[in-house]
Design an enzyme around this catalytic site. Sequence first.
Site, PDB file in Angstrom:
ATOM      1  N   HIS A 144       0.869  -1.176   0.000  1.00  0.00           N
ATOM      2  CA  HIS A 144       0.000   0.000   0.000  1.00  0.00           C
ATOM      3  C   HIS A 144       0.906   1.226   0.000  1.00  0.00           C
ATOM      4  O   HIS A 144       1.987   1.202   0.593  1.00  0.00           O
ATOM      5  CB  HIS A 144      -0.837   0.100   1.284  1.00  0.00           C
ATOM      6  CG  HIS A 144      -1.750  -1.043   1.545  1.00  0.00           C
ATOM      7  ND1 HIS A 144      -1.327  -2.242   2.046  1.00  0.00           N
ATOM      8  CD2 HIS A 144      -3.096  -1.139   1.420  1.00  0.00           C
ATOM      9  CE1 HIS A 144      -2.359  -3.039   2.221  1.00  0.00           C
ATOM     10  NE2 HIS A 144      -3.449  -2.405   1.832  1.00  0.00           N
ATOM     11  N   GLU A 275     -10.674  -6.828  -5.129  1.00  0.00           N
ATOM     12  CA  GLU A 275     -10.655  -7.878  -4.111  1.00  0.00           C
ATOM     13  C   GLU A 275     -11.979  -7.934  -3.355  1.00  0.00           C
ATOM     14  O   GLU A 275     -12.296  -7.017  -2.605  1.00  0.00           O
ATOM     15  CB  GLU A 275      -9.523  -7.635  -3.113  1.00  0.00           C
ATOM     16  CG  GLU A 275      -9.464  -8.690  -2.025  1.00  0.00           C
ATOM     17  CD  GLU A 275      -8.240  -8.535  -1.147  1.00  0.00           C
ATOM     18  OE1 GLU A 275      -8.355  -8.763   0.067  1.00  0.00           O
ATOM     19  OE2 GLU A 275      -7.185  -8.166  -1.674  1.00  0.00           O
ATOM     20  N   ASP A 339      -4.786 -14.054  -2.716  1.00  0.00           N
ATOM     21  CA  ASP A 339      -4.181 -13.722  -1.435  1.00  0.00           C
ATOM     22  C   ASP A 339      -4.144 -14.998  -0.610  1.00  0.00           C
ATOM     23  O   ASP A 339      -5.189 -15.486  -0.162  1.00  0.00           O
ATOM     24  CB  ASP A 339      -4.986 -12.635  -0.716  1.00  0.00           C
ATOM     25  CG  ASP A 339      -4.512 -11.242  -1.066  1.00  0.00           C
ATOM     26  OD1 ASP A 339      -3.648 -11.113  -1.944  1.00  0.00           O
ATOM     27  OD2 ASP A 339      -5.009 -10.268  -0.478  1.00  0.00           O
ATOM     28  N   ASP A 352      -6.314 -13.574   8.959  1.00  0.00           N
ATOM     29  CA  ASP A 352      -5.123 -13.521   8.087  1.00  0.00           C
ATOM     30  C   ASP A 352      -4.033 -14.480   8.527  1.00  0.00           C
ATOM     31  O   ASP A 352      -2.873 -14.091   8.717  1.00  0.00           O
ATOM     32  CB  ASP A 352      -4.562 -12.094   8.029  1.00  0.00           C
ATOM     33  CG  ASP A 352      -5.374 -11.187   7.122  1.00  0.00           C
ATOM     34  OD1 ASP A 352      -6.025 -11.708   6.200  1.00  0.00           O
ATOM     35  OD2 ASP A 352      -5.372  -9.970   7.341  1.00  0.00           O
TER      36      ASP A 352
END
Length: 479
Positions: A144, A275, A339, A352
């Site tokens: 990012h 996404e 991902d 995650d």
Amino acid sequence: MNLTRLLLSLLFLGLIIFFASAVPETCPADINGDCGDGSSDTWQGDFFPGIPKIKYEGPNSKNPLSYKWYDAEEEILGKKMKDWLRFSVAFWHTFRGTGADPFGAPTKTWPWEDGTNSVTMAKRRMRANFEFIKKLGVNRWCFHDRDIAPDGKTLKESNANLDEVVYLAKQLQEGTDIRPLWGTAQLFMHPRYMHGAATSSEVAVYAYAAAQVKKAMEVTHYLGGENYVFWGGREGYQTLLNTDMKRELDHLATFLQAAVDWKKKIGFNGTLLIEPKPQEPTKHQYDWDAATTYAFLQKYGLVGEFKLNIECNHATLSGHSCLHELETARINGLLGNIDANTGDPQIGWDTDQFLTDIGEATYIMLSVIRNGGLAPGGFNFDAKLRRESTDVEDIFLAHISGMDTLARGLRNAAKIIEDGSLAELVRKRYQSFDSEIGAQIEAGKADFETLEKKAMEWGEPSVPSAKQELAEIIFSSAI
């Protein structure tokens, strides 16, 4: 004679000083150590002392800092493993992760951190990123804009900060094949985006978001990035009571079309990705899952301009399996990137975690093989260490585990395909459609009247077993 010796000695000493100063300083990148402030372009800290380049040693190796299943150069089904998998390191989790979660404070600070979010610190992190990538033996990373460079007091200052860090990244790329898999703009953390970015009710926020995406796309292009991602989640509606949903969707579509136009104007040939991102934190949104995002792209005529970045943990949050989301994207020609992470189906937020489930990895790789691979996309490790993992070595162990899991999944998927038993089981299940009338149905040439006549002729259908348990046995035998 003495004068000559003295002059020669001084000359020799001068040469030693010159060459010593020309060699970049190298020492452990501990902020309390004697490495300077890290601001010099020649400064190089050893961020991971004692950790060698990770190599393939095979399934029998007991070395935790080695690959057991990932052999980058090994050929599987006509492609090298590295070309099937195209691994990428997520900068934000790997170098900005603190161990914090919605219910707990940060648990880790890496030894090279000085507690600031300065440009100097950002450049030190970028050097750590490149050292890590090289030692891991991959050549892609994702970022990012605000993760790699700090926000400034103005947009102009923020852009200048980003330019300075990106220039260093460009220098670090030289002489290597390391490039970004994709870049993106962080359009969610700053308070200005509390109502969304392209869906914000404030036109000034919409414009700011556009400027930020413009810049992020430019630096991705400058670094040779292969894709650009639009993250969703906060581009949605927590409540519909005070929201003009149609207007916000229209605004978002216009925003995305402007991004397409800018991509073409600057000559960026990368793929634009969206996404699907449910429940982060919205519940009514255009990108809940692959099917919802596909419907949005169809409505606004954007199907040919975007593909999807599928995250396995987001599949869980949307109520689907990762395979379901991958196949929905694949059969609609939208599978662009993955991902690589996982989440707990009993936890209603995005944990995650690094993927370690061999069966899940095999499902994923079956879909990727059917897709012919992911290039120019790949597997980005949008995954983070657990809160209790606080050693620098743990960053390597986590990535090694995730890479080996997917490599093993690739090997298993190839074994299933080469064996052919599962494909034959599927073929037999649908073999009735290989008949003349079946071919007419699949070609759209059999109307209801024709089918009614056939139903009358055939009488009550005899329905064979689907052999579900046999399919599971075949799948399990490859794991």
